[in-house]
Design a protein around this motif. Structure first.
Motif, short mmCIF file in Angstrom:
data_model
loop_
_atom_site.label_atom_id
_atom_site.label_comp_id
_atom_site.label_asym_id
_atom_site.label_seq_id
_atom_site.Cartn_x
_atom_site.Cartn_y
_atom_site.Cartn_z
N VAL A 157 154.65 35.91 -33.65
CA VAL A 157 154.71 37.35 -33.46
C VAL A 157 154.41 38.34 -34.21
N ASN A 158 153.49 38.14 -35.10
CA ASN A 158 152.70 38.93 -36.20
C ASN A 158 151.79 40.09 -35.45
N ARG A 159 151.54 39.83 -34.15
CA ARG A 159 150.86 41.14 -33.43
C ARG A 159 151.96 42.19 -33.07
N ASN A 160 153.15 42.05 -33.28
CA ASN A 160 154.06 43.20 -32.72
C ASN A 160 154.01 43.99 -34.11
N ALA A 161 153.17 44.78 -34.55
CA ALA A 161 153.01 45.73 -35.64
C ALA A 161 152.06 46.69 -35.31
N TYR A 162 152.39 47.81 -36.02
CA TYR A 162 151.51 48.87 -35.78
C TYR A 162 150.04 48.76 -36.02
N ALA A 163 149.17 48.96 -35.18
CA ALA A 163 147.40 48.73 -35.22
C ALA A 163 147.07 47.41 -35.01
N GLN A 164 148.13 46.51 -34.63
CA GLN A 164 147.52 45.20 -34.43
C GLN A 164 147.02 45.02 -33.09
N THR A 165 146.23 44.30 -32.79
CA THR A 165 145.55 44.02 -31.28
C THR A 165 145.89 42.82 -30.92
N VAL A 166 145.44 42.79 -29.41
CA VAL A 166 145.63 41.18 -28.89
C VAL A 166 144.48 41.52 -27.80
N LEU B 99 154.77 47.21 -25.23
CA LEU B 99 154.51 45.52 -24.90
C LEU B 99 154.94 44.94 -26.08
N VAL B 100 155.57 43.76 -25.85
CA VAL B 100 156.11 42.76 -26.82
C VAL B 100 155.18 41.45 -26.48
N ILE B 101 154.66 40.92 -27.43
CA ILE B 101 153.84 39.64 -27.31
C ILE B 101 154.42 38.48 -28.07
N PHE B 102 154.17 37.31 -27.39
CA PHE B 102 154.34 36.16 -28.19
C PHE B 102 153.21 35.22 -27.77
N ASP B 103 152.70 34.87 -28.98
CA ASP B 103 151.35 33.96 -29.00
C ASP B 103 151.83 32.69 -29.37
N LEU B 104 151.73 31.83 -28.33
CA LEU B 104 151.99 30.35 -28.50
C LEU B 104 150.72 29.69 -28.82
N ASP B 105 150.69 29.18 -30.11
CA ASP B 105 149.45 28.82 -30.84
C ASP B 105 149.63 27.33 -31.13
N PRO B 106 149.16 26.20 -30.34
CA PRO B 106 149.41 24.85 -30.62
C PRO B 106 148.66 24.40 -32.08
N SER B 107 149.27 23.40 -32.47
CA SER B 107 148.40 22.78 -33.63
C SER B 107 147.44 21.81 -33.22
N ASP B 108 147.42 21.35 -31.82
CA ASP B 108 146.50 20.44 -31.44
C ASP B 108 146.11 20.38 -29.97
N ASP B 109 145.79 19.46 -29.17
CA ASP B 109 145.46 19.93 -27.83
C ASP B 109 146.40 19.44 -26.99
N ASP B 110 147.74 19.47 -27.27
CA ASP B 110 148.74 19.19 -26.54
C ASP B 110 149.18 20.54 -25.48
N PHE B 111 148.53 20.68 -24.66
CA PHE B 111 148.62 21.78 -23.72
C PHE B 111 149.87 21.95 -23.03
N GLY B 112 150.27 20.63 -22.68
CA GLY B 112 151.87 20.44 -22.10
C GLY B 112 152.67 21.14 -22.79
N LEU B 113 152.89 20.86 -24.13
CA LEU B 113 153.92 21.59 -24.96
C LEU B 113 153.82 23.19 -24.81
N VAL B 114 152.79 23.58 -24.89
CA VAL B 114 152.48 24.93 -24.63
C VAL B 114 152.81 25.55 -23.43
N ARG B 115 152.59 24.82 -22.26
CA ARG B 115 153.33 25.31 -21.00
C ARG B 115 154.69 25.08 -20.81
N ARG B 116 155.41 24.13 -21.43
CA ARG B 116 157.01 24.03 -21.50
C ARG B 116 157.42 25.05 -22.23
N THR B 117 156.54 25.32 -23.39
CA THR B 117 157.29 26.27 -24.38
C THR B 117 157.36 27.65 -23.78
N ALA B 118 156.33 28.08 -22.95
CA ALA B 118 156.09 29.26 -22.29
C ALA B 118 157.40 29.35 -21.16
#
Length: 315
Positions: A220-229, A126-145
């Motif tokens: 993208v820092n979770r894409n490393a050995y022994a990192q978890t999600v 698996l490769v994972i992208f964690d979209l982590d907003p700086s505020d409560d603008d979830f619309g930006l998160v959805r558009r980015t996804a």
């Protein structure tokens, strides 16, 4: 004493309140994990486990537990993996419903799992992208996804998505086993940097929080050995007991979607008449595209080179 998968499990103190603001008990948690097991286990099977435990409920002491204790029954699967700093560690593995129920009774609220399986722990699937907003603008998160989805599909990959039960979304790409974590990490960082370059006013790959300047962090820092999600269908240790739930891409297009909107109280209403949107993940694995030397990012996204003080500020 319930019998699950042929194993008798004693549920101790089922009335103990684990979510004090919501009155959610250990018995509620055990019931949820028992009922969700058919959906959840296929996504966590054969993945080393990191347990997020709260013996006295959320808001009290949190135990981040990787090593499996000697007290666990032998029927719980285990895997011993190398520590890159030397030595080994033995993790539990959730391979059946009985294990999930046992762990809930052990006060594990949230399950975190590796991006690789026990058969090839050094090779992610698996490769994972964690979209982590700086505020409560979830619309930006959805558009980015949605933009990230299009970019990944242009690369002939098949991305999936889930809410985090917190503030953002996880975009997850199943790949065929083969590349190292370093290769997967470099690929994810290259994609994230391409995405950020297209909207630098709103997106960033900057690890240090103070340098993000209010932008959404493409982590993208979770894409490393022994990192978890956080595992699909796992409960989060937050008020209302929100769940990290796999969703369809059509859900991401809806303004009503919230990252913590599905909770232990309403999850069965959410799941009613909905098939598991990740059910076809195993058949969607594709080879990770290779990067040429010129395509490799300026930095890999690793924390290596970041000072301890800077890490503390970012966390």
């Amino acid at each position: 004493m319930p019998t699950v998968d042929g194993h008798s499990i004693t549920i101790s103190h089922p009335d103990k309140v684990l979510f004090p603001d919501d009155g959610i008990t250990k018995g509620d948690l055990v019931d949820y994990y028992g009922r969700i097991a058919d959906r959840m286990v296929p996504h966590v099977r054969d993945r080393p486990l990191h347990m997020n435990r709260f013996p006295d409920g959320i808001g009290r002491i949190a135990i981040q537990q990787k090593r499996v204790p000697d007290s666990f029954p032998q029927w719980i699967a285990r895997v011993t993996v190398d520590l890159h700093k030397g030595g080994t560690i033995t993790h539990a593995v959730i391979n059946n419903a009985a294990t999930l129920i046992y762990l809930a009774n052990y006060n594990m609220i949230t399950a975190h799992v590796w991006l690789s399986r026990v058969t090839s722990p050094e090779r992610p699937d698996l490769v994972i992208f964690d979209l982590d907003p700086s505020d409560d603008d979830f619309g930006l998160v959805r558009r980015t996804a949605l933009t990230l989805r299009a970019l990944l599909e242009d690369l002939k990959l098949i991305p999936f998505v889930k809410t985090t039960g917190s503030r953002g979304l996880h975009v997850v790409v199943p790949i065929t086993v083969g590349p190292s974590f370093e290769e997967a990490h470099l690929f994810a960082d290259q994609v994230a940097q391409r995405l950020a370059a297209g909207d630098p006013g709103h997106l960033t790959t900057e690890f240090i929080k103070q340098k993000r300047e209010g932008r959404l962090f493409l982590d993208v820092n979770r894409n490393a050995y022994a990192q978890t999600v956080v595992a699909p269908y796992s409960v989060r240790a937050r008020r209302t007991a929100p769940i990290a739930v796999p969703i369809a891409w059509s859900n991401v297009e809806q303004d009503s979607l919230r990252p913590d909107g599905v909770t232990i109280r309403n999850v069965w209403d959410w799941l009613r008449d909905r098939d598991d949107p990740w059910a076809r993940m195993e058949g969607s694995r594709r080879a990770l595209p290779s990067l040429t030397e010129s395509e490799k990012p300026n930095r890999s996204g690793r924390r290596r080179g970041v000072s301890r003080q800077e890490r503390a500020k970012a966390d």
